[in-house]
Design an enzyme around this catalytic site. Structure first.
Site, PDB file in Angstrom:
ATOM      1  N   GLY A   1      -2.482   1.604  -1.753  1.00  0.00           N
ATOM      2  CA  GLY A   1      -1.658   0.503  -2.230  1.00  0.00           C
ATOM      3  C   GLY A   1      -0.532   0.194  -1.256  1.00  0.00           C
ATOM      4  O   GLY A   1      -0.151   1.032  -0.437  1.00  0.00           O
ATOM      5  N   SER A   2      -0.005  -1.017  -1.328  1.00  0.00           N
ATOM      6  CA  SER A   2       1.180  -1.369  -0.558  1.00  0.00           C
ATOM      7  C   SER A   2       2.427  -0.856  -1.283  1.00  0.00           C
ATOM      8  O   SER A   2       2.364  -0.406  -2.415  1.00  0.00           O
ATOM      9  CB  SER A   2       1.265  -2.877  -0.377  1.00  0.00           C
TER      10      SER A   2
ATOM     11  N   HIS B   1       4.443   1.464   0.171  1.00  0.00           N
ATOM     12  CA  HIS B   1       4.793   2.773   0.714  1.00  0.00           C
ATOM     13  C   HIS B   1       5.166   2.691   2.187  1.00  0.00           C
ATOM     14  O   HIS B   1       5.272   3.713   2.855  1.00  0.00           O
ATOM     15  CB  HIS B   1       3.617   3.737   0.571  1.00  0.00           C
TER      16      HIS B   1
ATOM     17  N   HIS C   1       4.665   6.288  -6.885  1.00  0.00           N
ATOM     18  CA  HIS C   1       4.437   4.990  -7.516  1.00  0.00           C
ATOM     19  C   HIS C   1       5.299   4.846  -8.750  1.00  0.00           C
ATOM     20  O   HIS C   1       5.016   4.038  -9.625  1.00  0.00           O
ATOM     21  CB  HIS C   1       2.990   4.833  -7.955  1.00  0.00           C
TER      22      HIS C   1
END
Ligand SMILES: Nc1ncnc2c1ncn2[C@@H]1O[C@H](COP(=O)(O)OP(=O)(O)O)[C@@H](O)[C@H]1O
Ligand SMILES: Nc1ncnc2c1ncn2[C@@H]1O[C@H](COP(=O)(O)OP(=O)(O)O)[C@@H](O)[C@H]1O
Ligand SMILES: [Mg+2]
Ligand SMILES: [Mg+2]
Ligand SMILES: [Mg+2]
Ligand SMILES: [Mg+2]
Lengths: 202, 336, 336, 202
Positions: free
Chosen positions: B58-59, B61, B223
């Site tokens: 996922g974006s 990070h 997250h």
């Protein structure tokens, strides 16, 4: 009552509208035990699915479900993407390469969706996932229950996830801290089942 | 409640706009295939005969994952939506665009969504006749007990694990070896973090969770997943001690062993606080008789705008030390 | 009101503990003289016959200043308390510890406190027979009108200006030349920033100023000094446009000119937002017919835990481009 | 009444106690038009000054002021450091290399401090700096005013900075936005003058 390919497009439009309306509430649920994005994934995925379904020209029920599956997956990724993409592919197979079916046959769509989710996610009931809404709904559908009862089964299943300790997915690392909070995937699932049941009633 | 303060345009466009900005900033390091806007490929690095290392997730990070794409590290990254695994297609696109013909290793954090999507990608690659293997990172010691290492999340330890695997691939080692070294690196890497504030997603601009002032979440995921427990906010030394106690107990390294250290910001915590933590980390390692071979301090694996920090220790051996010391040249990480 | 969330021990000890953590993390790059704990010196770089470049200022801007100490950049930094110029002694200590015998250039941001303290340091050095000059950075275009450039603050443009002067010194140019290049670099460097939240000092752990949700401060300084005005929080593109309009008007570069770009986090703003800004900056520069020679994106000059960003454009010529491209190897900034 | 080197040490202790008590308020004032650290600088500086003064053994008044000046500067830096270090050096010279003076001679100390601040900072009255408290206090002292009146002059001077537009120091970039807010350096200055005046009264 017939359920045509056009009705299938309408069903995806209804999914999209419902997820749009529930986006922030689903994100808030996911925020408690996950990463707060479930509403976003479902909204984006269903928007893409509805868009793709709409552009299927003179296709069969299966064509519509297949287009939706692919669009959902590519728009979303995440956990929901593969799970619902597989569910829609299975649903399309169940609905078949035909222009329409009876609305009552939407029961087989629910069952197929459950099967797709199990196939992809390897979950078992009681692990606090979306399966805990899809499984009771599919069981009710298999037993020939009416639309109302199927929707209620999904809702009760989602509600029951409150009392479960998650053992799959993001919340699985929470242990007892997941107790008392419903699983966002199960809650959105019960909403989708509701929309299918609405279509079943016509 | 008012929206969180962010410099964005449209939350739904944030990832694609970010990628446009990344490519504009780093044309010497990164490119994207025309029809694969979510696959980011190293300009230098991929080459015939070389194992293709593809990372992704996922974006949100950043600089993980795309910042570690470059010569000596990953060949490509598949980019998902914010906190959402990429679907299979970008992973396939990334692998094919960087394909050296010696097999593909998918290396990414252990999350249900990533596993499902990358597994589908691997199936698609196999259908094209490209051998694809998978190694999951599981360095977050707060996310499952020691005997369930395979259930743990991959967090900031990614940086060292990617680095080791990337070095192995850059040395032209075969797929078996690159896979073995990636697993070995993962087995010897231990991370734990604390959150001091929630992050918020660009699409909703609401805090992902409530964290009252004066409290912290211990064992936080990257997250915004809840950690192991809530507790009152403690001093930097107490936080470092709690984390180091847990890591040292698990790592169980003999006196004289060498380690690599990463003191990582979850996004909003500035360098001053990270270096204060590192002062204590260094003390604790010295007291345990361990030698610090390398220290990284900064925002290496973040959770959007979350305040907090994590500490990663990699227990080196000669092989891992060689991999960690190997040069690399990425847009957001250079060495050697 | 509750205290802001920070990973620190004792606010008054924060700077010294941070420095301990910095030295522990970067023993290959940095050292401190025994009796000068607030003077940070490059391990490599200083050498006989070389002009000694000393930077410095208050803490809380990390990686500015100490992160830019290293071969090819600054020889030493004098470290002050949080947001407070160092007193003269560390500046003298830094200059003497790194003294190459070819004169000292003090290069730092234009603030009343820094000017008074570094001037005293220069006097003390002259008393010891060491020639010391001063160049002030004044890149913050929001802090005074164009015709009062000398009154402006030095902010994130420091990075490029230090880089240019450091390269000149590393090329063994004489003090006159290093000074000239530093002034030239400063004259062609333009920065403006916005704050989305207040910072808070480790000693008080209270927001330094009130900034209601939904508002931003335009033209913010890097110490939480108020900017030029308050306004509603705008989109990334609108913010980039407002800043680029101001910079392009001032810079007045002909089409075809080359620039270096720095999109900088003030501390708490993560890379995703910076790269979204950069996407627009790149568009605006392209529309103005300017060529981007180099882009830096990240936390380069921060204000503790402030959310916000600044954009710096350096108008290159052949000489400055050479200086910007020159290799450097610092603990927190490497290139070439 | 005599003012001895021991009394000078007591005066620095009083400065330190006062700045400790006012630290957060001064930081808040600085936060409005500057960088929110003035209270910290003054507290740290005066703590260091008081500590250093205390350790002067059998010294003269000038020895005490000199030790305090050096300690203040090295503890603080910032704007306040050079300004008060220079002020204390000048004050020490005025007080002289003698074990004591009359308390009334503290007036010359106030005047010398003003001179030191001007020497170092090159400010003029009206620029919204600490000088706007020190200058009226010094003027009153030069005119032989009593302790009460000198303290009042400093307080009024500090209060008057509210109506000034800053043209020196950090706030100078604010333009009209500095209007309506007192200068933190002037406010702390008026507190220091008060402490000196308290010592003058004995
Ligand atoms: N293996 C699985 N089988 C079935 N459902 C799962 C599985 N893993 C996760 N889920 C469901 O996915 C939901 C989370 O979806 P979403 O938030 O969109 O993805 P992510 O966890 O990647 O952020 C959970 O609430 C759960 O219902
Ligand atoms: N040149 C000067 N002359 C006199 N006083 C000054 C001058 N510059 C700044 N000041 C005073 O210094 C005060 C700020 O002190 P402080 O906050 O400790 O330092 P800094 O501005 O470096 O943060 C201002 O409020 C002002 O009264
Ligand atoms: Mg989620
Ligand atoms: Mg997610
Ligand atoms: Mg200051
Ligand atoms: Mg101040």
């Amino acid at each position: 009552m017939e359920f045509t390919a056009e009705d299938a497009k309408g069903l995806f439009a209804a999914f999209a509208a419902r997820m749009q309306a529930e986006r922030d509430a689903l994100c808030a649920l996911d925020g408690v035990i996950g990463d707060a994005d479930h509403g976003i994934a479902m909204e984006q995925g269903m928007n893409a699915a509805a868009e793709a379904a709409k552009t299927v020209e003179a296709g069969t029920l299966q064509d519509v479900f297949n287009a939706a599956a692919k669009a959902f997956l590519n728009a979303v990724g995440a956990s929901s993407g593969p799970l619902y993409a597989t569910a829609f592919l299975r649903a399309g197979k169940a609905a078949g390469a035909r222009p329409s079916m009876t609305a009552g046959e939407l029961r087989t769509v629910i069952v197929a969706m459950r099967d797709g989710i199990v196939q992809r996610g390897k979950a078992e009931p009681g692990q606090k996932t979306m399966l805990d809404a899809w499984a009771p709904a599919a069981q009710a559908a298999e037993a020939g229950a009416d639309a109302e009862a199927i929707a209620a089964a999904a809702r009760d299943g989602a509600e029951a996830t409150r009392q479960m300790v998650a053992t799959l997915g993001r919340a699985a690392r929470l242990g007892d801290r997941s107790l008392g909070h419903p699983d966002p995937g199960a809650v959105s699932a019960s909403m989708l089942v509701e929309e299918i049941c609405r279509a079943m009633r016509g | 409640m008012s929206l969180t303060q962010k410099l964005i345009n449209d939350g739904n466009a944030a990832v694609d706009e970010m990628l446009a900005g990344v490519i504009a900033a780093h044309p010497e390091h990164l490119w994207r295939p025309d029809n694969a806007p979510r696959a980011v490929i190293a300009k230098h690095g991929p080459r015939p005969g070389k194992v293709t290392l593809v990372v992704g997730g996922g974006s949100g990070h950043e600089p993980t994952f795309l910042g570690y794409v470059g010569k000596g590290l990953a060949d490509a990254a598949a980019i998902g939506n914010v906190f959402a695994s990429p679907p299979p297609q970008p992973a396939v696109d990334a692998a094919l665009a960087a394909n050296g013909g010696a097999g593909v290793l998918f290396l990414y954090g252990n999350y249900a969504g990533d596993v499902m999507n990358f597994d589908m990608a691997a199936e698609l690659l196999e259908m094209e006749g490209v051998e694809a293997r998978t190694v999951l990172t599981t360095d977050d010691i707060a996310s499952a007990p020691r005997d369930q290492r395979g259930k743990r999340r991959g967090v900031a330890g990614n940086v060292f694990i990617f680095k080791a695997a990337g070095a192995a691939a850059d040395m032209m080692l075969p797929l078996d070896e690159v896979e073995r070294i990636a697993r070995h690196a993962n087995a010897r890497t231990f991370t734990m973090g604390v959150a001091l504030s929630s992050c918020s997603l660009p699409q909703t601009r609401r805090p992902s969770f409530d964290l009252p002032a004066g409290e912290m979440e211990i064992g936080m995921g990257i997250h915004g997943e809840p950690g192991v427990r809530r507790g009152p906010l403690r001093t930097a030394n107490e936080v470092a001690d709690e984390i180091m106690d847990a890591i040292l107990a698990e790592m169980d390294a003999p006196r004289g062993a060498r380690v690599a250290v990463l003191v990582n910001s979850l996004g909003a915590t500035p360098l001053m606080e990270l270096y204060i933590l590192n002062a204590r980390v260094a003390e604790r390692l010295a007291a345990a008789g361990l030698t610090v071979h390398k220290t990284l301090v900064g925002p290496y694996c973040t959770s959007l705008d979350m305040a907090g920090a994590s500490i990663t220790i990699m227990h080196l051996d000669d092989e891992l030390q060689r991999m960690i010391d190997h040069p690399c040249d990425c847009a957001m990480f250079r060495q050697g």
